[in-house]
Enzyme design. Structure first.
Site, short mmCIF file in Angstrom:
data_model
loop_
_atom_site.label_atom_id
_atom_site.label_comp_id
_atom_site.label_asym_id
_atom_site.label_seq_id
_atom_site.Cartn_x
_atom_site.Cartn_y
_atom_site.Cartn_z
N TYR A 33 33.13 37.58 35.57
CA TYR A 33 33.36 38.12 34.23
C TYR A 33 32.96 37.07 33.20
O TYR A 33 32.37 37.37 32.18
CB TYR A 33 34.83 38.50 34.04
CG TYR A 33 35.32 39.58 34.97
CD1 TYR A 33 35.10 40.93 34.67
CD2 TYR A 33 36.02 39.28 36.13
CE1 TYR A 33 35.55 41.93 35.52
CE2 TYR A 33 36.47 40.27 36.98
CZ TYR A 33 36.24 41.59 36.67
OH TYR A 33 36.68 42.57 37.51
N GLU A 66 27.59 45.14 51.59
CA GLU A 66 26.35 44.64 51.00
C GLU A 66 25.96 43.30 51.60
O GLU A 66 24.79 43.08 51.92
CB GLU A 66 26.49 44.51 49.48
CG GLU A 66 26.49 45.84 48.77
CD GLU A 66 26.48 45.71 47.26
OE1 GLU A 66 26.50 44.59 46.73
OE2 GLU A 66 26.43 46.77 46.61
#
Length: 167
Positions: free
Chosen positions: A99, A154
């Site tokens: 973030y 992933e």
């Protein structure tokens, strides 16, 4: 509309032929917490195709960049959210940003980035799950267990990933 594929349910909203909102694949007991509607028994081919692609994204069987070429979608979000999501679209398959990384690029706070990500109407297609906190997974509207699952898939598929031709 909600489309069922095997044991998974995927909520989607279209405006014309453009996808404007979707859920990640969820179990029957979860889907109605995230999307109102009925399960469509005979979806149109185009809608079924989009649902199948979203399911492939969930299991990390296709890269989101390829998906954005296959699916017609429209982002209907505030300008700041769009700026955040534009950065998120560039995070590579199997990688993450914090973030704080995104906040620095936009000269804002990590909290503001998190709030913008919470508004992502196209999860998986725009991979907000790839944004993590400095020392943890951070948050995820669908739960940290699902975020962790997607990221692990992933990373596993990244090493020998071959982009399957989809449609």
């Amino acid at each position: 509309m909600i489309i069922q594929i095997e044991e998974y349910f995927i909520g989607m909203i279209f405006k014309g032929n453009q996808l404007v909102r979707n859920t990640i694949p969820l179990r029957r007991e979860e889907i109605f917490n995230f999307m109102d509607g009925e399960v469509v028994s005979n979806p149109e081919d185009e809608h079924l195709k989009v649902a199948e692609i979203i399911l492939k994204l969930y299991f990390a069987e296709i890269d989101d960049k390829k998906v954005r070429e296959l699916i017609s979608y429209k982002l209907e979000v505030p300008e700041f959210t769009k700026k955040v999501l534009d950065i998120v679209k560039d995070i590579e398959f199997g990688k993450t940003l914090t973030y704080g990384d995104i906040a620095k690029k936009l000269n804002t706070s990590p909290r503001a980035v998190g709030m913008a990500l919470k508004r992502n109407p196209l999860p998986l297609i725009i991979p907000c799950h790839r944004v993590v906190a400095k020392n943890s997974l951070g948050g995820y509207s669908y739960g940290l267990d699902k975020k962790k699952f997607i990221l692990e898939r992933e990373r596993l598929n990244m090493v020998s990933f071959k982009f399957n031709k989809v449609y």
